[in-house]
Design a protein around this motif. Structure first.
Motif, short mmCIF file in Angstrom:
data_model
loop_
_atom_site.label_atom_id
_atom_site.label_comp_id
_atom_site.label_asym_id
_atom_site.label_seq_id
_atom_site.Cartn_x
_atom_site.Cartn_y
_atom_site.Cartn_z
N LEU A 52 28.33 30.87 68.48
CA LEU A 52 28.27 31.96 67.51
C LEU A 52 28.23 33.33 68.19
O LEU A 52 28.85 34.29 67.74
N PHE A 58 32.70 36.96 63.20
CA PHE A 58 31.84 36.29 62.20
C PHE A 58 30.37 36.62 62.41
O PHE A 58 29.82 36.43 63.49
N PRO A 60 26.90 35.82 60.36
CA PRO A 60 26.39 35.08 59.20
C PRO A 60 25.48 35.90 58.29
O PRO A 60 25.12 35.43 57.21
N ASP A 109 25.02 32.83 55.93
CA ASP A 109 26.07 31.82 56.14
C ASP A 109 25.77 30.96 57.36
O ASP A 109 26.60 30.15 57.77
N LEU A 110 24.58 31.14 57.93
CA LEU A 110 24.25 30.40 59.15
C LEU A 110 24.13 28.89 58.89
O LEU A 110 24.63 28.08 59.68
N TYR A 113 27.42 27.34 58.58
CA TYR A 113 28.06 27.28 59.90
C TYR A 113 27.50 26.12 60.73
O TYR A 113 28.25 25.32 61.30
N LYS A 116 28.56 22.68 59.44
CA LYS A 116 29.93 22.36 59.86
C LYS A 116 29.95 21.96 61.32
O LYS A 116 30.63 21.00 61.71
N TYR A 117 29.19 22.70 62.10
CA TYR A 117 29.16 22.42 63.54
C TYR A 117 28.61 21.01 63.80
O TYR A 117 29.19 20.23 64.55
#
Ligand code: ADP
Length: 464
Positions: A52, A58, A60, A109-110, A113, A116-117
């Motif tokens: 990140l 991006f 978050p 949005d962390l 994220y 997804k990771y």
């Protein structure tokens, strides 16, 4: 008895050791999984945050920043207005802190994220997160300190870096993201944690299979133990029954033998020999007792024969009402006026496929028990009916009755209800055993219902 208790205690002890052993193993596995879970998410979070940091496009917390800045701009004037009223100020500060936490929690949005990771790395993507604000100031003309965590004061300046990661701390949460936000209207320090407070569920999912297997194997061991113990008790019970049987049989055999011995001695007496009628009387007694003895011995022989061979029924279609009348009337002749027998049949001319000899033994055994186990003048009601499949015969007496516990065993071989064992009522504990065997051999059954002191009802069903 002592040996049995020792086996029981040893068995229980072995089971306890097994359960404790399994519990220790499960605990070990649990701790290991716990550690692994923590390490896995710790390193994944570290990787994710490092990635990140490399991203310029991006952030978050973009949305969060926008909302909070707007909000702070509005709220600062309210704070200025109420700055003299301590209570209102404290309440307002609490509201502001709550609002900040809520926005930080829901608008970032962390989590998406990270989720997804984690998924892209092949791990569980669902996790909970937690926001912890360490310091919040609203900045207007004055600066309003909304909140400062005590520990924050003592933090090293390097701890307050923009995006940093600190993986120390409690194992129920991993600190993933620590940040400082300073805008025109506020200054904020907060931490983002991955929350593991409900990790039990995650661990449980991972070890579910081995846990189930282990519980299942323990259950099997317990069931086998109980089964073996039950068999042991059953064997003990049977051996007791056999001992009782031998005692009863010895007693039964000794009585006629003693009478014959005494009669023999009597015949030796000159006084008796001189009297023809006395000789005849004694000879008759000897004859009667010999017949009884012979019957007993035949019965014992029969037992072993019945045990070795299957029942060979010689079945014939027989009018059941006729047979019942015959059996009962010859039984009545045998017991004279001693007992009252009432018959009531509604067989509708049914003919059953039965072995006459065995069937007669069955009914006779039930009738003689009804007379034998009676402490007053016996009244016996014999009823017979048919349905579309079975003939059903009920023999009800007004005798001593049978306790619930004894009812479970009376059809067992050699079993005698406790009062039966003290020879008040003579017997070998075989009559009902044969009744059951005969009924079952005919494809039917026999059941009992009874109340101690009130009498018993035996019901025989035989298909026709
Ligand atoms: P036995 O009469 O030789 O003892 P049975 O197998 O015929 O053996 O009966 C088993 C036990 O059931 C008896 O010891 C007695 O206690 C009980 N029992 C059988 N029939 C009756 C009855 N009609 N009333 C009360 N008890 C009975």
């Amino acid at each position: 008895m002592q040996k049995r208790n020792t086996i029981l205690l040893l068995g229980i002890f072995a089971i306890i050791v097994l359960i404790v052993g399994q519990a220790i193993i499960i605990k070990g596995v649990w701790q290991q999984k716990d550690e692994m879970l923590y390490l896995r998410y710790k390193s994944l979070s570290l990787e994710a945050v490092t990635a990140l940091r490399g991203m310029r496009s991006f952030d978050p917390y973009d949305t969060v920043r926008f909302i909070l800045d707007n909000y702070s701009g509005k709220v600062v004037s309210e704070l200025e207005e109420i700055s003299d009223n301590e209570q209102k100020l404290a309440e307002k500060k609490e509201d502001i802190l709550k609002y900040f936490t809520k926005v930080l929690d829901s608008e970032q949005d962390l989590s998406a994220y990270l989720s997804k990771y984690f998924e892209s790395m092949g791990f569980e993507k669902d996790f909970k997160h937690r926001i912890e604000i360490s310091n919040l100031d609203i900045i207007g003309q004055d600066t309003f300190r909304i909140y400062m965590k005590e520990s924050f004061m003592y933090r090293q300046p390097s701890d307050r870096a923009d995006i940093s990661i600190d993986l120390k701390g409690s194992k129920s949460s991993i600190l993933v993201y620590r940040t400082r936000e300073v805008s025109n209207n506020y200054a904020l320090y907060f931490d983002y944690y991955i929350d593991f407070s409900d990790k039990q569920k995650m661990i449980l999912q991972e070890i579910a299979w081995s846990l189930t297997m282990s519980i299942f194997s323990m259950l099997i061991v317990v069931v086998i133990f109980l089964y073996t113990y039950r068999n042991l008790m059953e064997e003990k019970r049977l051996s007791n029954l056999k001992t009782d049987f031998i005692n009863n049989m010895t007693h039964e055999l000794k009585t006629p033998l003693a009478t014959i011995t005494v009669a023999g001695k009597t015949l030796e007496m000159e006084k008796i020999r001189a009297d023809d009628s006395k000789i005849l009387e004694t000879a008759k007694l000897i004859g009667k007792q010999s017949v009884h003895l012979n019957q007993l011995i035949n019965m014992i022989l029969e037992i072993s024969m019945w045990e070795r061979t299957q029942f060979q029924l010689d079945r014939k279609k027989i009018d059941i009402e006729e047979v019942m009348n015959d059996i009962v009337s010859s039984f009545m002749t045998g017991c004279g006026d001693y007992a009252a027998l009432n018959q009531k049949y509604r067989f509708n001319g049914a003919k059953a496929d039965i072995d006459l000899v065995y069937f007669t033994t069955l009914i006779n055994n039930l009738l003689s028990n009804a007379v034998k186990y009676s402490d007053k003048e016996p009244v016996i009601d014999i009823e017979g009916i048919t349905d579309d499949k079975n003939i059903c015969i009920r023999i009800a007496d007004n005798g001593i009755g049978i306790s619930k516990n004894d009812q479970k065993h009376i059809f067992d071989k050699f079993y005698r209800a406790s009062s039966g064992n003290i020879h008040k009522y003579k017997g070998l504990g075989l009559g009902l055993y044969y009744v059951k065997k005969i009924a079952v051999a005919h494809g039917g059954d026999v059941t009992v219902s009874s109340k101690p002191g009130k009498g018993s009802i035996f019901t025989v069903t035989i298909p026709y």
